[in-house]
Design an enzyme around this catalytic site. Sequence first.
Site, PDB file in Angstrom:
ATOM      1  N   GLU A 303      19.572  43.772   8.703  1.00 53.85           N
ATOM      2  CA  GLU A 303      20.809  43.189   8.662  1.00 53.85           C
ATOM      3  C   GLU A 303      22.073  43.931   9.373  1.00 53.85           C
ATOM      4  OE1 GLU A 303      21.304  42.875   4.188  1.00 53.85           O
ATOM      5  OE2 GLU A 303      20.233  41.106   4.215  1.00 53.85           O
ATOM      6  N   ASP A 377      14.454  38.147  -1.391  1.00 52.07           N
ATOM      7  CA  ASP A 377      15.468  39.057  -1.857  1.00 52.07           C
ATOM      8  C   ASP A 377      16.020  38.611  -3.177  1.00 52.07           C
ATOM      9  OD1 ASP A 377      17.714  40.299  -1.580  1.00 52.07           O
ATOM     10  OD2 ASP A 377      18.969  39.135  -0.294  1.00 52.07           O
ATOM     11  N   GLU A 405      23.203  39.341  -8.567  1.00 48.76           N
ATOM     12  CA  GLU A 405      23.609  38.692  -7.134  1.00 48.76           C
ATOM     13  C   GLU A 405      23.202  37.144  -7.192  1.00 48.76           C
ATOM     14  OE1 GLU A 405      22.160  40.578  -3.650  1.00 48.76           O
ATOM     15  OE2 GLU A 405      22.835  39.010  -2.435  1.00 48.76           O
TER      16      GLU A 405
HETATM   17  O1  GCW Z   1      20.474  40.999  -1.152  1.00 46.85           O
HETATM   18  C1  GCW Z   1      20.942  41.457  -0.126  1.00 46.85           C
HETATM   19  C2  GCW Z   1      22.539  41.103  -0.134  1.00 46.85           C
HETATM   20  C3  GCW Z   1      22.969  42.123   0.847  1.00 46.85           C
HETATM   21  C4  GCW Z   1      22.171  43.590   0.586  1.00 46.85           C
HETATM   22  C5  GCW Z   1      20.882  43.416   0.977  1.00 46.85           C
HETATM   23  C6  GCW Z   1      20.160  44.781   0.972  1.00 46.85           C
HETATM   24  C7  GCW Z   1      23.109  46.014   0.690  1.00 46.85           C
HETATM   25  O2  GCW Z   1      22.809  40.190   0.171  1.00 46.85           O
HETATM   26  O3  GCW Z   1      24.312  42.370  -0.031  1.00 46.85           O
HETATM   27  O4  GCW Z   1      22.952  44.622   1.387  1.00 46.85           O
HETATM   28  O5  GCW Z   1      20.074  42.469   0.280  1.00 46.85           O
HETATM   29  O6  GCW Z   1      19.267  44.843   0.099  1.00 46.85           O
HETATM   30  O7  GCW Z   1      20.267  45.456   1.678  1.00 46.85           O
END
Ligand code: GCW
Length: 712
Positions: A303, A377, A405
Amino acid sequence: MKKFFFLFVITVNLLAEDGSRLWLRYDKISNEQFLKSCTELIKTCFVDGKSETFSVIKDELNNGLSGLLNKNFEFTNRFEKNGVLYVGVSSSETIKEMNLESKLSHISDDGFLILSTKIKNKKAIVVTAKTDAGVLYGVFHFLRLLQTQQEISNLNVSSSPKINLRLLNHWDNLDRTSERGYAGFSIWDWHRLPDYIDQRYKDYARANASIGINGTVLTNVNANAFILTHDYLLKVAALAKIFRPYGIKVYLTARFSAPVEIGKLQTADPLNDDVKKWWKEKAEEIYKLVPDFGGFLVKANSEGQPGPQNYGRNHAEGANMLANAIKPFGGIIMWRAFVYDNNVPQDRHKQAYNEFKPLDGKFEDNVLVQVKNGAIDFQPREPFHPLFGAMPKTPLIMEFQITQEYLGQATHLVYLAPMFKECLDSDTYSKGKSSLVSKVVDGALDGKTLTGIAGVANTGTDKNWTGHLFGQSNWYAFGRLAWNHEFSSEQIADEWIRLTFSNDEALVKSVSKIMMQSRENTVSYMTPLGLHHLMGWDHHYGPAPWIKDKPRADWTSVYYHKADSNGIGFDRTSSGSNALVQYFPDVQKKFSSLQTCPEKYLLWFHHLSWNYKMKSGKTLWEEICYHYYNGVDELRKTRSEWNLIENKIDKERFEHVKMLLKIQEDEAVWWRNACVLYFQAFSKKEIPAGFEKPDNTLDYYMKLDFPYAPGI
Ligand code: GCW
């Protein structure tokens, strides 16, 4: 009159039930008989130790026992009368005289014993452990026994954590925003540190110690190199000093490009000598300020974060360079496996495994690879990550997300223990049957001693810490499961309810019912039958199965549900992405076959026609509708169940939860309507008879916009 009014105001303030006391309330024991027996058994307390941890222990006992037993508690250093609570380490003279070697040999350094016994011929209760921290855990456990009104006349408790590193991960930024935080701002007041010490730091440490958490990563994995500058390290040292007596170590996230950003180097290549030297010196500087610094957590090449691949090196080369810098001081590196790249033409599900599996055995012995519970995720439901069991030579840290989240953020009541357990209890079959994920994580399967579990924290500056009062139960459950993953979700809920509300049996029953069904229910109204990642763009708030055409395909919803006129679901069998090949054969077999794939994972692994016949006899389309509608119906029942306890708790917390449950119901209806209408556009089928019709159009839902949704 004025005086009276003043007193009244003070009393009201003292009794404010804002949730800030968490599960450590220590109100007077309500059961008279139990109170009487406790008062008999605990007349005085002998705290035999002088360290900073022991002064925390003494304060906790003073606070806890005076509250629970409702009297000014007295401390002693003698055994003159019956009824001494003796608290000391196993090397103390008193314990040495008791010949507890055999019992002590069964506990680990953090473990403890609580025993009913006699000392110098007087009735006593002993709390002992090999270390000060162990004694602290034992004391919290003892107080919990009183709070939950458990018999203490014949104690024989022996308890040790199954996992060594029990950590919170804070995705907190230096400007005090919290990525995916829904409870206000970050607790760390960086600007006023190191001189200003907020009482919250101690309260935080105390709460964590009470559930056995022994480390905290202070900063976001989307890291800022600035935390590694000297001025900020002084602030880190101030926090470490507060946490130390509570047995909590601090850790930081390391931005891989820090040597360039704050070190003025031209490169951050892990094989470059100047880079190695820079990190070595940085480690030295940190350990001078924080001698027990835990180590670094790293998100690299994921990311947009920088990492070794920017220099043509792999994850092991990156991790090992940092590991070598920190090894002389006893530190560890937690290297995250949450990597995926939209330029890689592979199902995102497969990418972490593809990159990390070949590196098994290539990491230094102070590196742990940190793996999220599932391969995508933190979805409301995910099958376990295929890396568990696949890297026998590498210690793997389990990463759970406590902050919600993807689970309604801080407006939905969702008790997460069943979700954590579902993953921990999954069988990887890596070494035959019963090779559970929990056994990979606790080291039992591959004989590991370096073991860890991390939870992405849900704490913030909100008075009640977690935004939603029930968010506290997830923090609590994470800690308890980190200590012992064999505890059941029910058991932990029961404990938390008694500690947080009361021991009233009817109340415990109602609240437990609400908690125990909350996660399954949320899955029903959000992502039933293996659907996933249907949340709003970027903020992940609310439903948005229509998200498409974004710069990254793997950040859209259509990538995951693949709905079309023929059907729905992500084919991860051999006819599709074949992600299933990453699981051990027994698991592969089970998930590949439509006969044996659990329906809860169906659309995670299979693309099926709308008319596919489910076990219930319904078509897939009907079953999807059924789940969305059922989720809402169950939530309506939850609201009625909550109303049953109105007179059993304070108005403040009752109303807080009541209002949030109303929001949750409205949002569940929103989820249901938006998803059913959207999928209906593909299935072209009627919503089954008897179900209420959505009161808005799909277009209406698609136009909703939340530019200020929290957590980004
Ligand atoms: O779940 C996703 C989130 C990001 C997060 C990423 C991660 C900190 O949307 O906000 O970043 O994973 O775990 O690195």
